[in-house]
Design a protein around this motif. Structure first.
Motif, PDB file in Angstrom:
ATOM      1  N   UNK A 110       0.867  -1.174   0.063  1.00  0.00           N
ATOM      2  CA  UNK A 110      -0.087   0.032   0.081  1.00  0.00           C
ATOM      3  C   UNK A 110       0.821   1.254   0.090  1.00  0.00           C
ATOM      4  N   UNK A 111       0.404   2.550  -0.103  1.00  0.00           N
ATOM      5  CA  UNK A 111       1.133   3.589  -0.598  1.00  0.00           C
ATOM      6  C   UNK A 111       1.973   3.834   0.948  1.00  0.00           C
ATOM      7  N   UNK A 112       1.375   3.462   1.981  1.00  0.00           N
ATOM      8  CA  UNK A 112       1.885   3.659   3.345  1.00  0.00           C
ATOM      9  C   UNK A 112       3.041   2.906   3.678  1.00  0.00           C
ATOM     10  N   UNK A 113       3.202   1.767   2.819  1.00  0.00           N
ATOM     11  CA  UNK A 113       4.173   0.614   3.017  1.00  0.00           C
ATOM     12  C   UNK A 113       5.437   0.860   2.177  1.00  0.00           C
ATOM     13  N   UNK A 114       5.349   1.994   1.253  1.00  0.00           N
ATOM     14  CA  UNK A 114       6.517   1.803   0.463  1.00  0.00           C
ATOM     15  C   UNK A 114       8.102   2.001   0.809  1.00  0.00           C
ATOM     16  N   UNK A 115       8.011   2.731   2.112  1.00  0.00           N
ATOM     17  CA  UNK A 115       9.284   2.834   2.886  1.00  0.00           C
ATOM     18  C   UNK A 115       9.720   1.140   3.392  1.00  0.00           C
ATOM     19  N   UNK A 116       8.773   0.756   3.645  1.00  0.00           N
ATOM     20  CA  UNK A 116       9.210  -0.941   4.049  1.00  0.00           C
ATOM     21  C   UNK A 116       9.664  -1.771   2.936  1.00  0.00           C
ATOM     22  N   UNK A 117       9.065  -1.465   1.811  1.00  0.00           N
ATOM     23  CA  UNK A 117       9.357  -2.285   0.616  1.00  0.00           C
ATOM     24  C   UNK A 117      10.993  -1.969   0.087  1.00  0.00           C
ATOM     25  N   UNK A 118      11.103  -0.599   0.122  1.00  0.00           N
ATOM     26  CA  UNK A 118      12.458   0.052   0.007  1.00  0.00           C
ATOM     27  C   UNK A 118      13.507  -0.604   0.670  1.00  0.00           C
ATOM     28  N   UNK A 119      13.066  -0.788   2.003  1.00  0.00           N
ATOM     29  CA  UNK A 119      14.182  -1.262   2.951  1.00  0.00           C
ATOM     30  C   UNK A 119      14.500  -2.894   2.727  1.00  0.00           C
ATOM     31  N   UNK A 120      13.164  -3.475   2.461  1.00  0.00           N
ATOM     32  CA  UNK A 120      13.294  -4.978   1.922  1.00  0.00           C
ATOM     33  C   UNK A 120      14.143  -5.153   0.798  1.00  0.00           C
ATOM     34  N   UNK A 121      14.023  -4.226  -0.174  1.00  0.00           N
ATOM     35  CA  UNK A 121      14.664  -4.420  -1.546  1.00  0.00           C
ATOM     36  C   UNK A 121      16.205  -3.927  -1.367  1.00  0.00           C
ATOM     37  N   UNK A 122      16.517  -2.983  -0.486  1.00  0.00           N
ATOM     38  CA  UNK A 122      18.037  -2.762   0.066  1.00  0.00           C
ATOM     39  C   UNK A 122      18.634  -3.853   0.584  1.00  0.00           C
ATOM     40  N   UNK A 123      17.907  -4.517   1.510  1.00  0.00           N
ATOM     41  CA  UNK A 123      18.548  -5.869   2.278  1.00  0.00           C
ATOM     42  C   UNK A 123      18.904  -6.750   1.149  1.00  0.00           C
ATOM     43  N   UNK A 124      17.806  -7.033   0.352  1.00  0.00           N
ATOM     44  CA  UNK A 124      18.083  -8.045  -0.381  1.00  0.00           C
ATOM     45  C   UNK A 124      18.811  -7.861  -1.683  1.00  0.00           C
ATOM     46  N   UNK A 125      19.061  -6.640  -2.013  1.00  0.00           N
ATOM     47  CA  UNK A 125      19.813  -6.257  -3.358  1.00  0.00           C
ATOM     48  C   UNK A 125      19.258  -6.501  -4.651  1.00  0.00           C
ATOM     49  N   UNK A 126      17.799  -6.502  -4.395  1.00  0.00           N
ATOM     50  CA  UNK A 126      16.936  -6.612  -5.527  1.00  0.00           C
ATOM     51  C   UNK A 126      16.006  -5.821  -5.939  1.00  0.00           C
ATOM     52  N   UNK A 127      15.382  -5.545  -6.930  1.00  0.00           N
ATOM     53  CA  UNK A 127      13.905  -5.016  -7.185  1.00  0.00           C
ATOM     54  C   UNK A 127      13.014  -6.097  -7.548  1.00  0.00           C
ATOM     55  N   UNK A 128      12.058  -6.183  -6.417  1.00  0.00           N
ATOM     56  CA  UNK A 128      11.262  -7.210  -6.711  1.00  0.00           C
ATOM     57  C   UNK A 128      10.266  -7.093  -7.956  1.00  0.00           C
ATOM     58  N   UNK A 129      10.086  -8.013  -8.802  1.00  0.00           N
ATOM     59  CA  UNK A 129       9.249  -7.834 -10.034  1.00  0.00           C
ATOM     60  C   UNK A 129       7.616  -7.446  -9.506  1.00  0.00           C
ATOM     61  N   UNK A 130       7.453  -6.494 -10.209  1.00  0.00           N
ATOM     62  CA  UNK A 130       6.160  -5.940 -10.021  1.00  0.00           C
ATOM     63  C   UNK A 130       4.850  -6.891 -10.664  1.00  0.00           C
ATOM     64  N   UNK A 131       4.063  -7.298  -9.862  1.00  0.00           N
ATOM     65  CA  UNK A 131       2.864  -8.195 -10.275  1.00  0.00           C
ATOM     66  C   UNK A 131       1.775  -7.222 -10.788  1.00  0.00           C
ATOM     67  N   UNK A 132       1.426  -6.419 -10.030  1.00  0.00           N
ATOM     68  CA  UNK A 132       0.390  -5.287 -10.851  1.00  0.00           C
ATOM     69  C   UNK A 132       0.443  -4.187  -9.981  1.00  0.00           C
ATOM     70  N   UNK A 133      -0.157  -2.748 -10.709  1.00  0.00           N
ATOM     71  CA  UNK A 133      -0.043  -1.854 -10.215  1.00  0.00           C
ATOM     72  C   UNK A 133       1.161  -0.869 -10.648  1.00  0.00           C
TER      73      UNK A 133
END
Length: 419
Positions: free
Chosen positions: A350-373
């Motif tokens: 959700x829009x309010x979770x984008x910072x959480x996603x950014x932190x996850x992707x930084x940890x994993x050193x990948x950009x998780x593929x977009x499924x929709x949206x």
């Protein structure tokens, strides 16, 4: 790489491995077992689902079989500490498979169960004690257990124990243990505190590592769906309806949220149950058993279950809420693609979770593929996307805002307060 029958193990252990159909070790087992059999302290770093329990359990049981003396009342020869009740029970079940046909006793002590019964079990003494730190402290305070005979200590999922604040309990437990002793510490991640923990409790440890921290299992296909919070319930039902027979684990951030989500799914005809900190141990055990056996196909959980479910048949993990601790995302999706199988991890953002996603992707050193949206600019990472490719249950890999087409059906194959 060795075969288990090359280790010179006792006949009873070889028989147990044969019954389980185990012939070759996983990478973490290949590195850790020979060193542990030699008596070295071990610092093991490996992602979830890689066989860490056998990596410490096999040498531990072999050492204890060489010490046939019966344990004295209230004592234990080996202590295994784990952060959750589910993980304690999982470890104990695996160890009982190894000790079947021997005189070795395995006893568990966890919160949420009768402490009187646990005191009675400990009164006879045990070879292996598997415990959560909090309940063990309670039993120590009641003088129901004497740890002075412990010569083997295992800290499993040590990073989560630190995250849950169990370091204070560990500082109370460690001085009560016997010495000299062998200590094995296993973790999926390596925060700074872990190095300090290793320095305090391990002696000249051998470090074994099979995957860098933050790396998901190789056979997990990931996707993230960008949507408003209000659209999550509908999107989840679309995903579950696309493959109703598959075992799907859904993660919610809070206990209240998990229970509300589960009840809504049941009301809509889905075969669902929930586990979280407000459930009794019996309720949690029954739900996990039903999920493992396929009696229910959707299990809604908080992070209390992120490392305590070892069910090879889990086909999908849905992050209904993104975790506030990035490491927990890795632990969650590690519940699928176990024992060499493939699996799929679907995340809602959700829009309010984008910072959480950014932190996850930084940890994993990948950009998780977009499924929709549409991916918000602030959540975009600099690294390349993960594996492209096959059609996923969660939808397409493009950025269109419209709902993705349903895929072909696949074969079934916060911390403490949030738990």
């Amino acid at each position: 790489m060795f075969d288990f029958d090359m280790l010179g193990l006792s006949p009873t252990l070889n028989a147990a491995l044969d019954r389980a159909g185990l012939t070759q070790p996983t990478p973490i087992q290949n590195q850790a077992i020979p060193l542990a059999l030699e008596g070295h302290d071990i610092m093991g770093l490996a992602q979830t689902g890689t066989g860490k329990t056998l990596a410490f359990g096999l040498p531990l049981v072999e050492h204890l079989l060489a010490q046939p003396a019966k344990p004295a009342p209230k004592t234990a020869k080996a202590l295994i500490l784990a952060p959750t009740r589910e993980l304690v029970n999982q470890i104990a079940d695996n160890l009982r498979g190894l000790t079947d046909g021997t005189k070795l006793r395995v006893v568990t002590v966890v919160g949420g169960q009768s402490i009187g019964r646990q005191i009675a079990q400990l009164s006879r003494g045990t070879d292996i004690l598997v415990a959560t730190p909090g309940r063990l402290i309670d039993l120590m305070d009641r003088r129901a257990v004497d740890l002075g005979q412990v010569r083997h200590l295992v800290l499993d999922e040590a990073d989560q124990m630190l995250d849950l604040g169990f370091i204070h309990a560990l500082r109370k437990i460690a001085p009560r243990l016997g010495s000299p002793r062998q200590t094995m510490l296993f973790s999926a991640t390596m925060p700074k505190q872990m190095e300090e923990l290793s320095g305090a409790y391990l002696t000249n440890p051998r470090k074994v590592q099979v995957a860098p921290p933050g790396k998901a299992a190789d056979k997990v296909t990931q996707s993230v769906h960008f949507l408003d919070k209000a659209a999550k319930p509908t999107r989840l039902r679309e995903i579950l309806s696309a493959d109703t027979d598959a075992l799907t684990l859904v993660f919610s951030r809070t206990k209240h949220g998990a229970e509300k989500l589960m009840k809504g799914l049941v009301a809509d005809g889905f075969n669902a149950a929930s586990i979280h900190g407000n459930k009794s141990q019996g309720q949690r055990d029954r739900a996990i058993k039903a999920f493992r056996e396929g009696e229910i196909t959707v299990l809604v959980a908080t992070d209390v279950a992120a490392r305590g479910i070892d069910i090879p048949g889990v086909a999908y993990v849905v992050n209904y809420d993104l975790p506030e601790v990035p490491d927990n995302y890795v632990h969650r999706i590690g519940r699928t693609a176990r024992a060499g199988r493939e699996g799929e991890a679907i995340a809602f953002c959700a829009p309010e979770e984008t910072d959480l996603l950014a932190a996850i992707e930084k940890l994993m050193k990948i950009e998780i593929p977009t499924g929709s949206g549409t991916r918000p600019q602030m959540a975009q990472g600099k690294s390349s996307a993960g594996r492209p490719g096959r059609r996923r249950r969660g939808g397409n890999s493009g950025g269109a805002a419209s709902a993705p087409a349903a895929p072909a059906k696949r074969q079934r194959s916060r911390r403490r307060r949030a738990a």
